[in-house]
Design a protein around this motif. Structure first.
Motif, short mmCIF file in Angstrom:
data_model
loop_
_atom_site.label_atom_id
_atom_site.label_comp_id
_atom_site.label_asym_id
_atom_site.label_seq_id
_atom_site.Cartn_x
_atom_site.Cartn_y
_atom_site.Cartn_z
N HIS A 48 21.77 9.99 39.62
CA HIS A 48 20.69 8.85 40.21
C HIS A 48 21.76 8.20 41.20
CE1 HIS A 48 17.73 5.86 39.99
NE2 HIS A 48 18.79 5.07 39.88
N MET A 49 22.89 8.04 41.05
CA MET A 49 23.67 7.39 41.86
C MET A 49 23.97 8.20 43.19
SD MET A 49 26.61 5.32 39.75
CE MET A 49 26.37 3.67 39.19
N GLU A 50 24.40 9.41 42.99
CA GLU A 50 24.55 10.33 44.14
C GLU A 50 23.47 10.41 45.04
OE1 GLU A 50 27.05 11.51 45.47
OE2 GLU A 50 28.55 11.84 43.87
N ASP A 51 22.02 10.64 44.42
CA ASP A 51 21.10 10.77 44.96
C ASP A 51 20.85 9.70 45.93
OD1 ASP A 51 18.50 11.86 45.82
OD2 ASP A 51 17.44 10.93 44.25
N TYR A 52 20.86 8.52 45.54
CA TYR A 52 20.64 7.47 46.43
C TYR A 52 21.65 6.95 47.61
CZ TYR A 52 16.60 5.54 44.09
OH TYR A 52 15.27 5.31 43.75
N LEU A 53 22.95 7.44 47.20
CA LEU A 53 24.23 7.23 48.17
C LEU A 53 23.86 8.33 48.93
CD1 LEU A 53 26.80 5.82 48.84
CD2 LEU A 53 27.94 7.69 47.36
N GLN A 54 23.54 9.57 48.84
CA GLN A 54 23.35 10.38 49.84
C GLN A 54 21.98 10.46 50.49
OE1 GLN A 54 24.24 14.27 48.62
NE2 GLN A 54 25.64 13.83 46.84
N THR A 55 21.14 9.84 50.17
CA THR A 55 19.71 9.80 50.80
C THR A 55 19.18 8.58 51.18
OG1 THR A 55 18.56 9.57 48.78
CG2 THR A 55 18.94 12.05 49.50
N GLU A 56 19.43 7.49 50.53
CA GLU A 56 18.94 6.17 50.78
C GLU A 56 20.15 5.17 51.33
OE1 GLU A 56 15.56 5.71 50.59
OE2 GLU A 56 15.45 7.35 49.82
N PHE A 57 21.07 5.31 50.85
CA PHE A 57 22.35 4.39 51.24
C PHE A 57 23.30 5.06 51.96
CE2 PHE A 57 20.70 2.58 47.28
CZ PHE A 57 19.46 1.90 47.90
N PRO A 58 23.23 6.09 52.94
CA PRO A 58 24.25 6.95 53.37
C PRO A 58 25.37 5.95 54.43
CG PRO A 58 22.39 7.36 54.57
CD PRO A 58 22.06 6.49 53.65
N HIS A 59 24.74 4.92 54.88
CA HIS A 59 25.71 3.89 55.45
C HIS A 59 27.05 3.49 54.71
CE1 HIS A 59 22.51 1.33 53.78
NE2 HIS A 59 23.38 0.51 53.82
N LEU A 60 26.81 3.32 53.22
CA LEU A 60 27.64 2.64 52.64
C LEU A 60 29.12 3.42 52.45
CD1 LEU A 60 25.47 0.79 49.96
CD2 LEU A 60 26.32 0.07 51.93
N ASN A 61 30.00 2.90 52.43
CA ASN A 61 31.51 3.58 52.44
C ASN A 61 31.93 3.65 50.86
OD1 ASN A 61 33.69 4.85 53.15
ND2 ASN A 61 34.55 3.21 54.10
N VAL A 62 31.27 4.51 50.08
CA VAL A 62 31.36 4.42 48.57
C VAL A 62 31.96 5.83 48.04
CG1 VAL A 62 30.36 3.97 46.31
CG2 VAL A 62 29.90 2.56 48.36
N TRP A 63 32.65 6.07 47.18
CA TRP A 63 32.88 7.24 46.68
C TRP A 63 32.71 7.20 45.07
CZ3 TRP A 63 36.22 5.10 50.22
CH2 TRP A 63 36.33 5.65 51.32
N LEU A 64 32.12 8.08 44.35
CA LEU A 64 31.61 8.08 43.09
C LEU A 64 32.33 9.30 42.33
CD1 LEU A 64 27.55 7.80 43.31
CD2 LEU A 64 29.35 6.05 43.33
N SER A 65 32.95 9.04 41.06
CA SER A 65 33.72 9.80 40.37
C SER A 65 33.22 9.71 38.88
CB SER A 65 35.26 9.57 40.40
OG SER A 65 35.45 9.83 41.77
#
Length: 997
Positions: free
Chosen positions: A737-754
């Protein structure tokens, strides 16, 4: 019994290599390289099975995977019995034991054939109308009988002793089909240096060159060229050649499933070889060279044993050296059958007559047949056949009516034309287009990086096929990044053509007849069944298919679909494309469960995940439960304790002193980066920007529709780093869920998920003495209430091991969660356990954890929520940032239905009888005296006996529950109606004083 129908000098098998086999207990001999079908025909055996509905005698129809009739059971031993094996693809080996199916007491005398006499009662769709009345008979009579009659073969009843393997593979070019087109395409691609895989379902590559006798390629006969090309490809380092391998499924992004029969053809496979191997291939480019399938003619009694496709008879003669009869008739609507008649005639077989539905057939093959003295009856039709267990005659007449003529025969070859095999193309989501000139569906719009070549693309003639395939191979390799090739394009000569033919029923099987002209042989679907479906109101071919079961047998309509479509179109007076086309779904041919499941059976059926402390729990008598893939300690019984006694003791001990709980299975995700707080603000309802490093917050995650998706405690380790916990079951989906939103809706945010779920073992120490247990082992962390208040996190060491220490509680008492690297989990647990023994602490399991959290009214997402619960419904409005203007789900929360009265809300329930423990899932009503069906106003989500409260407690969702506090509601059960009082969901320590106690 010795083989008697081999023709000396014909075929490609070695006469000296004989093998023994049995069919229905009778011993026979065959040759190495035979299929079971060719070996049976060599022994004069045509009767091999019975049809599904009418139990009519059935013979071998084809020579390949399209076979609908010759389904047998192959048995190596009691545990290795495989039903519904197509005899046309089962390779012969010494000692093979096969038996026919769907008959009793014997194949030649089957009591079930009475169904054929009663066929007027079993018209298409009869089961939709017959089993409606009386209603009570469905369970007691109809369903058991139908289930007993369903299916053909008998499934094995013992565990499969064989093993299977799986491979993942990548390539530049994947060629599906090893006929002339596939070989030419693979050769062109391979010569560029591209990585190539070519597969074919048959034991030897060559496709139609198995039977074509008049083809010359590069100066050699077609078969010799195919074998030489296959050998050349196999010798190349960049090529993998996979015979006996079926491409059964074409999925997204050029992902293709292949199943390889590794040892099914061996008499003694040995334990080192798998039975089958599943290949999961990802290709840059795919070339479809899947050929075409010959169609039968639709006429009265076209299903008798001894009636088979012309190409099949030609295969049995030219490849296996077997004559399908000694006095053979031919019924055709195209030139292909002429080639079969010519080959048989040259081999010394008498051709009784060729019956050609066309008025004026012409061409080289027709001329050659006449020159050989074969009688040709053009403009005529076969209107019926004679014989019982094998065809004995055919009756012909002019197609427009007239005098009948009976011709004795012992075999009948038929061909109404060829259907391009577009199954895999359709599976790739490509859209077919109908070519009105040739009356066939061809590849139209492509959806993936693939190309169709040869007969499956509607290309007629071997020369045109080779040119098309070779060019496609070069282009596919180039598109995949390879350089130009260097080999010469193969050149071919032939006098044969596959063009022409007809669709639908022939003369004598028209709309005004009641004869059985079979369209689908296995399911006994006739032309009149298709017409009946249309008369009953079916307009879509998908509805016709389901009403009649046409194309729903194990062959998936490979020979019957187009005929059924044409008959439906004719009855509807529509063009074929207007009626539609049934969907070609995976698998192309049946795939064994063994191949798919592979090693995933027994203890490997599902991955078993164990925490770092699993061994300690096991040694201390824990009873485990499965939670997802995890083995979790359920409870820790002492001698003489049952589950209830153990859980009661654990719950009381935690409240009075302390308890240790393995919480390692919680999902854990690290959110890191300059924009980590902004990302958290968007993903959760709570505010995060102002949360100080070192502090924690309970967070709720919503879906777009405003319903609760997951929850958990989040600790802020630094300005740019959050340690997020999720539910055990939600770990993977929350990460996605987090990766989906980070890559498609909020790609402008400088964030890494692990995902760090497996990196940290988590030991929850809960209860009044929890700090006393932890404090002696901690280094570098001030454990006082002032320095480490509730909902705080600190990093330091415990037992010399790095730790992230959370001050948090899921029990409502003072509590901590100790996160340590998983490798040190058990060692730290044992140290904490030793300290805990000084204070009378216990280990507790998931059941006690559930009771303790329910006493405090803490929800579990997925148990107390069901996908339709909002934060307000759960009483968690306080977890939504009052000043927040945007987060996932914020607009969903404003939908009118989500803020209206009448929603189910989380409440507590107390049974009037203190000893009653409600059943989870039990329905709740306001008035138990109302008529059935009652109006349900809610249900019980969690229910336990609470030793600490001295009563049963429950959580529930009830319509307008918070407005019903103190009301009496009712829980109807099979034996009684239980009175319950609506109360606060917090049953223990309502003021929350014990968090610092």
């Amino acid at each position: 019994m010795a083989a008697t129908h081999r023709i000396s000098g014909h075929g490609r098998l070695t006469p000296a290599k004989t093998v023994r086999f049995t069919f229905d207990g009778q011993s026979y001999s065959g040759l190495a390289g035979d299929t079971l079908a060719s070996a049976l025909l060599a022994n004069g055996v045509h009767l091999v099975g019975r049809s599904f509905k009418y139990h009519r005698p059935r013979g071998i129809l084809s020579a390949g995977a399209e076979e609908p009739n010759a389904l047998v059971s192959v048995e190596r031993d009691a545990a290795r019995r495989t039903p519904n094996v197509r005899a046309t693809v089962q390779e012969l080996y010494d000692g093979l034991s096969a038996s026919s199916q769907n008959r009793w007491p014997s194949l030649s005398f089957d009591v079930g054939a009475v169904n054929d006499l009663a066929s007027p009662m079993f018209s298409a769709g009869f089961y939709y109308k017959t089993f409606m009345w009386p209603k009570a008979a469905w369970k007691s009579l109809y369903e058991p009988k139908i289930r007993a009659a369903a299916g053909l073969g008998v499934s094995p009843d013992q565990p499969d002793p064989d093993h299977y393997s799986a491979r993942f593979e990548h390539c530049d070019v994947l060629v599906l089909g090893g006929g002339a087109a596939g070989l030419a395409a693979a050769l062109a691609a391979a010569e560029t240096g591209a990585r190539v895989i070519i597969c074919d379902e048959q034991a030897e590559l060559g496709g139609a060159l198995h039977f074509e006798a008049g083809t010359s390629i590069d100066g050699a006969d077609g078969w010799s060229w195919a074998q030489a090309t296959a050998a050349k490809l196999a010798a190349m380092d960049n090529v993998r050649v996979l015979p006996r391998t079926t491409a059964f499924g074409y999925y997204a992004q050029n992902f293709v499933g292949l199943t390889e029969r590794v040892s099914e053809h061996l008499a003694s496979p040995g334990h080192d070889l798998p039975r089958e191997r599943l290949w999961q291939v990802r290709a840059k480019r795919v070339i479809l060279a899947t050929g075409a399938i010959e169609r039968h003619m639709v006429f009265a009694d076209n299903d008798r044993p001894g009636i088979l496709l012309a190409s099949a008879a030609r295969t049995y003669l030219n490849h296996y050296g077997v004559a399908v009869g000694q006095n053979v008739g031919v019924y055709t609507a195209n030139d292909t059958a002429y080639a079969a008649a010519i080959d048989l005639k040259k081999a010394g077989v008498n051709i009784a007559a060729i019956v050609d539905l066309r008025d004026n057939p012409a061409g080289a093959l027709v001329d050659e047949a006449r020159a050989l003295g074969i009688e040709i009856n053009h403009g005529r039709a076969v209107i019926k056949t004679g014989g019982r267990l094998r065809v004995s005659s055919m009756t012909i007449q002019p197609k427009n009516g007239g005098g009948e003529r009976n011709i004795p025969i012992d075999a009948l070859l038929m061909s109404s034309g060829w259907t391009p095999s577009v199954h895999l193309f359709s599976q790739s989501r490509g859209k077919v287009a109908f070519d009105d000139a040739t009356k066939r569906f061809l590849p139209g719009t492509y959806a993936q990086d693939c190309v169709s070549v040869g007969a499956c693309n509607g290309t007629d003639g071997i020369s045109a096929t080779l040119d098309e395939a070779y060019a496609a191979g070069e282009k596919a390799a180039k598109d995949a990044g390879a350089k130009a090739g260097k080999s010469a394009k193969p050149k071919a000569e032939t006098s044969e053509s596959w063009a022409g033919g007809m669709l639908g029923a022939g003369p004598g099987a028209g709309a005004d007849t009641t004869v059985k002209a079979f369209v689908d042989f296995q399911n006994d679907v006739t032309a009149k069944d298709i017409r009946l479906a249309v008369r009953e109101g079916m307009r879509s071919i998908e509805h016709v298919k389901r009403f009649t079961t046409n194309g729903m047998a194990t062959d998936q309509g490979k020979t019957s679909n187009m005929h059924g479509l044409a008959i439906a179109a004719e009855t509807l007076d529509k063009d074929i494309p207007a009626v539609g086309l049934t969907t070609f779904r995976a698998p192309y041919t049946p795939v064994t469960f063994g191949s798919i499941v592979n090693h995933g059976r027994g203890v490997l059926f599902d991955p078993t995940r164990k925490t770092a402390m699993h061994g300690w729990a096991e040694a201390h008598g824990a009873v485990f439960e499965d939670v997802g893939q995890w083995k979790r300690a359920w409870y820790f019984p002492k001698p003489g304790e049952d589950m209830h006694a153990a859980v009661n003791r654990e719950c009381v001990t935690v409240r009075k002193s302390a308890g240790l709980f393995d919480a390692s299975t919680l999902g854990k995700i690290e959110v890191v980066g300059p924009d980590a707080a902004k990302f958290m603000e968007l993903l959760y309802t709570n505010p995060w920007e102002k949360l100080e490093p070192g502090r924690c917050r309970y967070g709720i995650m919503l879906r777009e529709d405003g319903f609760i998706y997951d929850d958990g405690v989040v600790g802020r380790l630094a300005a740019d780093r959050f340690h997020v916990t999720t539910t055990t079951g939600g770990a993977a989906r929350v990460m996605n869920h987090m990766e989906d939103y980070l890559q498609t809706e909020f790609p402008h945010l400088n964030v890494w998920l692990s995902s760090i779920s497996e990196q940290w073992a988590v030991i929850a120490v809960q209860g009044p003495n929890s700090r006393k247990i932890i404090e002696p082992l901690v280094e570098g962390i001030d454990m006082s209430d002032e320095a480490l208040p509730h909902m705080s996190v600190r990093e330091g060491k415990i037992c010399g091991v790095p730790t992230r220490l959370f001050r948090m509680s899921f029990t409502g008492d003072r509590g901590f969660e100790v996160n340590v690297p998983a490798d040190y989990g058990q060692a730290v647990w044992e140290a904490l356990w030793a300290e805990g023994q000084k204070h009378g602490a216990c280990a507790y399991g998931t059941e006690a954890m559930h009771v303790l959290r329910a006493e405090k009214g803490y929800i579990i997402v997925g148990q107390d929520t069901d996908g339709t619960v909002t934060p307000n419904d759960a009483g968690l409005d306080w977890a939504i940032g009052k000043k927040k203007t945007d987060f996932v789900g914020i607009r969903g929360l404003t939908r009118p239905d989500l803020v209206a009265k009448g929603r189910k809300q989380l409440v507590g329930l107390k049974a009037k009888d203190l000893k009653v423990v409600l059943e989870e899932g039990a329905q709740i009503v306001a008035d138990p005296r109302q008529p059935i069906p009652m109006t349900m106003i809610g249900h019980v989500t969690s229910s336990y006996w609470s030793e600490n409260c001295g009563r049963g407690i429950a959580l529930a969702v009830v319509i307008d529950g918070r407005d019903r506090m103190g009301q009496t509601l009712h829980v109807p059960m099979p034996d009684s109606v239980i009175e319950v009082e609506v109360c606060s969901p917090v049953f223990f320590d309502e003021k929350g004083e014990r968090l610092n106690g």
